[in-house]
Design a protein around this motif. Structure first.
Motif, short mmCIF file in Angstrom:
data_model
loop_
_atom_site.label_atom_id
_atom_site.label_comp_id
_atom_site.label_asym_id
_atom_site.label_seq_id
_atom_site.Cartn_x
_atom_site.Cartn_y
_atom_site.Cartn_z
N ALA A 251 0.75 -1.39 0.02
CA ALA A 251 -0.06 -0.06 0.13
C ALA A 251 0.77 1.33 0.00
O ALA A 251 0.71 2.12 -0.82
CB ALA A 251 -0.81 0.01 1.30
N PRO A 252 1.94 1.54 0.82
CA PRO A 252 2.68 2.62 0.82
C PRO A 252 3.20 3.07 -0.57
O PRO A 252 3.02 4.28 -0.89
CB PRO A 252 3.81 2.47 1.83
N PRO A 253 3.97 2.15 -1.25
CA PRO A 253 4.46 2.63 -2.33
C PRO A 253 3.58 2.80 -3.48
O PRO A 253 3.51 3.89 -4.62
CB PRO A 253 5.47 1.30 -2.78
N ALA A 254 2.50 1.86 -3.49
CA ALA A 254 1.36 2.34 -4.46
C ALA A 254 0.52 3.55 -4.43
O ALA A 254 0.22 4.33 -5.11
CB ALA A 254 0.48 1.05 -4.36
N ALA A 255 0.22 3.83 -3.06
CA ALA A 255 -0.30 5.13 -2.81
C ALA A 255 0.46 6.42 -3.24
O ALA A 255 0.00 7.31 -3.51
CB ALA A 255 -0.78 5.04 -1.30
N THR A 256 1.73 6.26 -2.64
CA THR A 256 2.56 7.42 -2.96
C THR A 256 2.69 7.72 -4.35
O THR A 256 2.60 8.75 -4.95
CB THR A 256 4.19 7.11 -2.41
N LEU A 257 2.69 6.49 -5.36
CA LEU A 257 2.83 6.75 -6.60
C LEU A 257 1.54 7.32 -7.27
O LEU A 257 1.56 8.41 -7.92
CB LEU A 257 2.77 5.41 -7.25
N VAL A 258 0.41 6.95 -6.64
CA VAL A 258 -1.02 7.64 -6.99
C VAL A 258 -0.97 9.13 -6.68
O VAL A 258 -1.32 10.05 -7.30
CB VAL A 258 -2.09 6.85 -6.29
N GLN A 259 -0.59 9.42 -5.28
CA GLN A 259 -0.72 10.65 -4.83
C GLN A 259 0.12 11.69 -5.16
O GLN A 259 -0.19 12.91 -5.28
CB GLN A 259 -0.74 10.49 -3.56
N LEU A 260 1.26 11.33 -5.73
CA LEU A 260 2.25 12.23 -6.22
C LEU A 260 1.90 12.69 -7.79
O LEU A 260 2.47 13.77 -8.10
CB LEU A 260 3.81 11.51 -6.56
N THR A 261 0.81 12.29 -8.33
CA THR A 261 0.36 12.63 -9.37
C THR A 261 -0.51 13.92 -9.05
O THR A 261 -1.27 14.46 -10.23
CB THR A 261 -0.39 11.86 -10.47
N ARG A 262 -1.06 14.14 -8.06
CA ARG A 262 -1.87 15.35 -7.42
C ARG A 262 -3.21 15.26 -8.17
O ARG A 262 -3.79 15.93 -8.74
CB ARG A 262 -1.20 16.74 -7.95
N PRO A 263 -3.89 14.11 -7.46
CA PRO A 263 -5.12 13.81 -8.37
C PRO A 263 -6.07 14.60 -8.05
O PRO A 263 -7.13 14.77 -8.65
CB PRO A 263 -5.33 12.29 -7.98
N VAL A 264 -6.44 15.24 -6.53
CA VAL A 264 -7.24 16.08 -6.33
C VAL A 264 -7.17 17.27 -7.17
O VAL A 264 -8.50 17.59 -7.63
CB VAL A 264 -7.21 16.62 -4.87
N ARG A 265 -6.15 17.80 -7.41
CA ARG A 265 -6.14 19.08 -8.37
C ARG A 265 -6.63 18.80 -9.43
O ARG A 265 -7.33 19.48 -10.33
CB ARG A 265 -4.81 19.70 -8.26
N ARG A 266 -6.37 17.71 -10.36
CA ARG A 266 -6.59 17.37 -11.40
C ARG A 266 -8.19 17.20 -11.67
O ARG A 266 -8.76 17.46 -12.66
CB ARG A 266 -6.13 15.85 -11.83
N GLU A 267 -8.81 16.56 -10.41
CA GLU A 267 -10.26 16.42 -10.61
C GLU A 267 -10.85 17.98 -10.71
O GLU A 267 -12.01 18.07 -11.36
CB GLU A 267 -10.71 15.74 -9.27
N PHE A 268 -10.32 18.78 -9.99
CA PHE A 268 -11.03 20.21 -10.04
C PHE A 268 -10.98 20.85 -11.40
O PHE A 268 -11.75 21.40 -11.51
CB PHE A 268 -10.37 21.21 -8.98
N GLU A 269 -9.69 20.61 -12.00
CA GLU A 269 -9.25 21.04 -13.23
C GLU A 269 -10.17 20.61 -14.31
O GLU A 269 -10.90 21.24 -15.11
CB GLU A 269 -7.88 21.19 -13.52
N ALA A 270 -10.52 19.30 -14.13
CA ALA A 270 -11.41 18.47 -15.10
C ALA A 270 -12.80 19.03 -14.90
O ALA A 270 -13.47 19.01 -15.97
CB ALA A 270 -11.21 16.86 -14.99
N ASP A 271 -13.21 19.03 -13.73
CA ASP A 271 -14.37 19.69 -13.56
C ASP A 271 -14.68 21.05 -14.23
O ASP A 271 -15.73 21.29 -14.98
CB ASP A 271 -15.01 19.93 -11.91
N ALA A 272 -13.75 22.03 -14.00
CA ALA A 272 -13.79 23.38 -14.77
C ALA A 272 -13.76 23.35 -16.20
O ALA A 272 -14.80 23.90 -16.87
CB ALA A 272 -12.46 23.92 -14.45
N GLU A 273 -12.96 22.20 -16.75
CA GLU A 273 -13.20 22.25 -18.26
C GLU A 273 -14.30 21.61 -18.71
O GLU A 273 -15.13 22.00 -19.64
CB GLU A 273 -11.85 21.29 -18.81
N GLY A 274 -15.22 20.75 -18.04
CA GLY A 274 -16.53 20.05 -18.22
C GLY A 274 -17.70 21.13 -18.44
O GLY A 274 -18.24 20.95 -19.10
N ILE A 275 -17.36 22.12 -17.12
CA ILE A 275 -18.27 23.14 -17.15
C ILE A 275 -18.04 24.12 -18.53
O ILE A 275 -19.25 24.47 -18.99
CB ILE A 275 -18.08 23.91 -15.90
N LYS A 276 -16.75 24.34 -19.00
CA LYS A 276 -16.89 25.32 -19.98
C LYS A 276 -17.33 24.72 -21.28
O LYS A 276 -18.10 25.37 -22.05
CB LYS A 276 -15.31 25.46 -20.34
#
Length: 361
Positions: free
Chosen positions: A152-177
């Motif tokens: 779990a630690p190496p896999a979770a670190t690999l995922v979280q380093l991609t900054r997924p929370v920010r990417r979700e917000f930005e994809a929402d913004a593009e979807g709204i446009k």
């Protein structure tokens, strides 16, 4: 390495689709959905992705990339829950990921993190085939739990380093446009967040793939539940709908602080249990290493074993520290500091113990 990197880049999406046994949706069966998808892609000025479906009782949707072309996979439950017009806002969100060039990174991350998180299942089946019982017996479950704590630690670190929370917000913004319909997106996301936890289904999704999905879709139960907090990659629905309705590209700090990033699926207690379990499991593995070295040398050498223990523990503490920082974020800084201090104090005590033993010898 260059050839391998190119192969992974070009084929990772295909492997993820095969993972879920996704099949291409015939155009004559969902002609309206194809028309909506092509219209959204045209507005965003991106190439229209392929459309796939896969069997699942959880309504989810995700996007992967095969070389230069993206593919959107929709679960059968998603197709049943929403009609084609309501699916438009979710498709626009996925188009937003394509527009923001998130898909390649998300796909490669899902491939590697997913492979890491298959290790617990391999260990469990290895123990079963070795004669330790059935999947529900204590021994295979203990082995699977320890393997999950290690993976779990190496896999979770690999995922979280991609900054997924920010990417979700930005994809929402593009979807709204693209759709100019933020209220429908906010309403449908709130519906999914309330609907999914009520389903009497245990999600079979790999934790390394959670960042691909648009909402909190992981309903994991049982032995590995406490590790789910490490993989939470989505903003809290209150903060998310507030940012969607405000038409902002990324929410202000006030909104982030007001709402917890991970409601219901993340709590500090589970996070601490997950981190502690991982640390103990890594120490158990260290014990195995020392036993093997001792038998190989036919003697317990304090200097060699102490060096191995110090180096190994230092590497584990570094991994735990990085995992803690990227998974807990900035929402519990004091708890993170206390946890890190406790880890390093344990490391120092171990070093002092081995040094004292060596001097006594």
């Amino acid at each position: 390495m260059a050839i391998l990197s190119v192969y992974i880049y070009l084929s990772s999406g295909r492997w993820v689709l095969k993972w879920y046994k996704a099949q291409k949706v015939p155009r004559n069966e969902r002609s309206l959905l194809y028309t909506i998808l092509e219209t959204l892609a045209s507005r965003a000025q991106v190439r229209a992705p392929d459309l796939y479906s896969f069997e699942s009782e959880i309504p989810v949707m995700f996007t992967v990339k095969n070389g230069s072309n993206a593919s959107i996979a929709i679960s059968t439950a998603m197709l049943k829950t929403f009609d084609d017009l309501n699916l438009e806002v979710f498709l626009a969100h996925e188009i937003g990921h394509i527009k923001n060039r998130d898909v390649s990174l998300n796909t490669v991350t899902a491939l590697f993190a997913g492979l890491i998180m298959t290790f617990p299942e391999l260990v469990m089946w290895g123990s079963i085939l070795s004669g330790f019982g059935q999947p529900e017996d204590p021994a295979p479950r203990v082995f699977r739990f320890i393997a999950t704590a290690l993976a779990a630690p190496p896999a979770a670190t690999l995922v979280q380093l991609t900054r997924p929370v920010r990417r979700e917000f930005e994809a929402d913004a593009e979807g709204i446009k693209i759709t100019r319909n933020p209220k429908v997106l906010a309403k449908n996301l709130e519906f999914l967040e309330q609907y999914i936890p009520l389903q009497p289904v245990i999600s079979k999704f790999n934790p390394g793939h959670f960042h691909l999905f648009g909402t909190h879709t992981h309903l994991s139960r049982g032995d590995s539940y406490i590790f789910i907090s490490l993989f939470d990659t989505h903003p809290e629905i209150g903060a998310r709908t507030a940012h969607i309705l405000s038409h902002s590209s990324y929410p202000e700090n006030g909104i982030i602080k007001k709402y917890s990033r991970v409601p219901g699926y993340f709590d500090l207690r589970s996070w601490k249990l997950a981190m502690a379990s991982s640390f103990v499991s890594y120490m158990v593995f260290l014990f195995v290493i020392i036993v093997v070295v001792t038998f190989a040398l036919k003697d317990f050498n304090f200097l060699i074993n102490g060096g191995i223990a110090a180096g190994y523990t230092g590497a584990v503490l570094m991994l735990m520290g990085i995992t803690a920082k990227v998974t807990i974020g900035k929402y519990h800084k004091k708890s993170l500091c206390r946890f890190t201090k406790q880890f390093f104090r344990t490391h120092v005590r171990l070093l002092r113990y081995f040094v004292k033993k060596e001097r006594t010898r």
